[in-house]
Write a protein that holds these residues in place. Structure first.
Motif: not given
Length: 282
Positions: A169-178, A186-192, A198-201
């Protein structure tokens, strides 16, 4: 995250067998040392309870603002320590596939915060475990410090063994924060699992269209300025750069910029990557 443990059988056990069993458990599971007492963590449960990421969600909402992190608040929080304990006790393979992906993303982001605090770093994650001359330590990403399901991982292992090749899933690169300024925010909520798509997009739109220092389209020169993330992981999105541009086009509205991306012929220029810590400055 909480999960229910498998109940042990009730039977009579000799003192010698009990002592031996406790010794084996102590060697095989994480343990907390208290003066005069060895407390052994329970074996990894098989089924997760609801509200797996509630604690992390609460912390992110309270202590992450515009992608910047209040690391001291996470350091002081017993809720964060409890969440890491839940990660350590949760067996990912027992979860449905989408929940597994949400777990691994949250684990990566949570343990990155924990690692920054464990080293007391407040400038850049790249200062952690710096290479010494010709000896490469792998930096922060090869430190075995993230416990999930009773097993210790490095951040590299989570990303490159548990996430990318498994879920593709290439969109994980928008979610993983190093923990760097040039990372996606970094998102102000956890991924569920329920909201993951919708969170990825939403993360993709924010990263691609609301941070011109990282990503932007310049129609005057037919140039697309892109984050180095797409240089490093471009093949996760498409085999060739023309395909990458067409893949990205979906996040632009109809118009000249989207048309340039869709054409696949624009020149790509990589933007500088700022490794400064994504910390809230008081």
């Amino acid at each position: 995250m909480h999960c229910s443990a498998r109940a042990p059988r009730r039977h009579r056990t000799s003192r010698r067998f009990t002592t031996r069993l406790l010794g084996l458990l102590a060697a095989a599971t994480p343990a907390l040392l208290v003066p005069g007492l060895l407390v052994v963590a329970a074996p990894a449960p098989l089924v997760a309870q609801a509200g797996l990421h509630d604690d992390f969600d609460q912390l992110l909402r309270a202590h992450v603002r515009d992608g910047l992190v209040d690391y001291e608040a996470f350091k002081r929080s017993p809720v964060f320590a409890r969440y890491l304990e839940r990660l350590a006790a949760t067996e990912p393979s027992a979860l449905p596939r989408t929940e597994q992906l949400a777990l691994w993303i949250n684990a990566y982001n949570a343990y990155t915060i924990a690692q920054i605090n464990a080293h007391g770093e407040r400038t850049s994650i790249k200062n952690i475990n710096k290479s010494l001359g010709l000896l490469s330590t792998g930096g922060a990403w090869r430190e075995r410090m993230a416990t999930v399901g009773g097993r210790r991982y490095t951040l590299d292992e989570i990303e490159h063994e548990r996430i990318r090749p498994v879920f593709r899933e290439p969109r994980v690169h928008f979610a993983l924060v190093c923990a760097a300024i040039s990372c996606p925010p970094l998102r102000s909520e956890a991924y569920t699992a329920e909201r993951l798509d919708a969170q990825f997009d939403d993360q993709a739109r924010r990263f691609l269209r609301q941070s011109p220092g990282k990503n932007r389209v310049d129609l005057t020169t037919n140039t697309v300025f892109l984050s180095r993330i797409f240089d490093w992981y471009g093949k996760d999105f498409a085999p060739a750069r023309a395909g990458l541009l067409r893949w990205l086009a979906r996040y632009w509205p109809e118009g000249a910029e989207r048309a340039l991306l869709d054409g696949g012929q624009a020149r790509i220029q990589w933007t500088d990557y700022d490794w400064s810590l994504n910390i809230q400055r008081k």
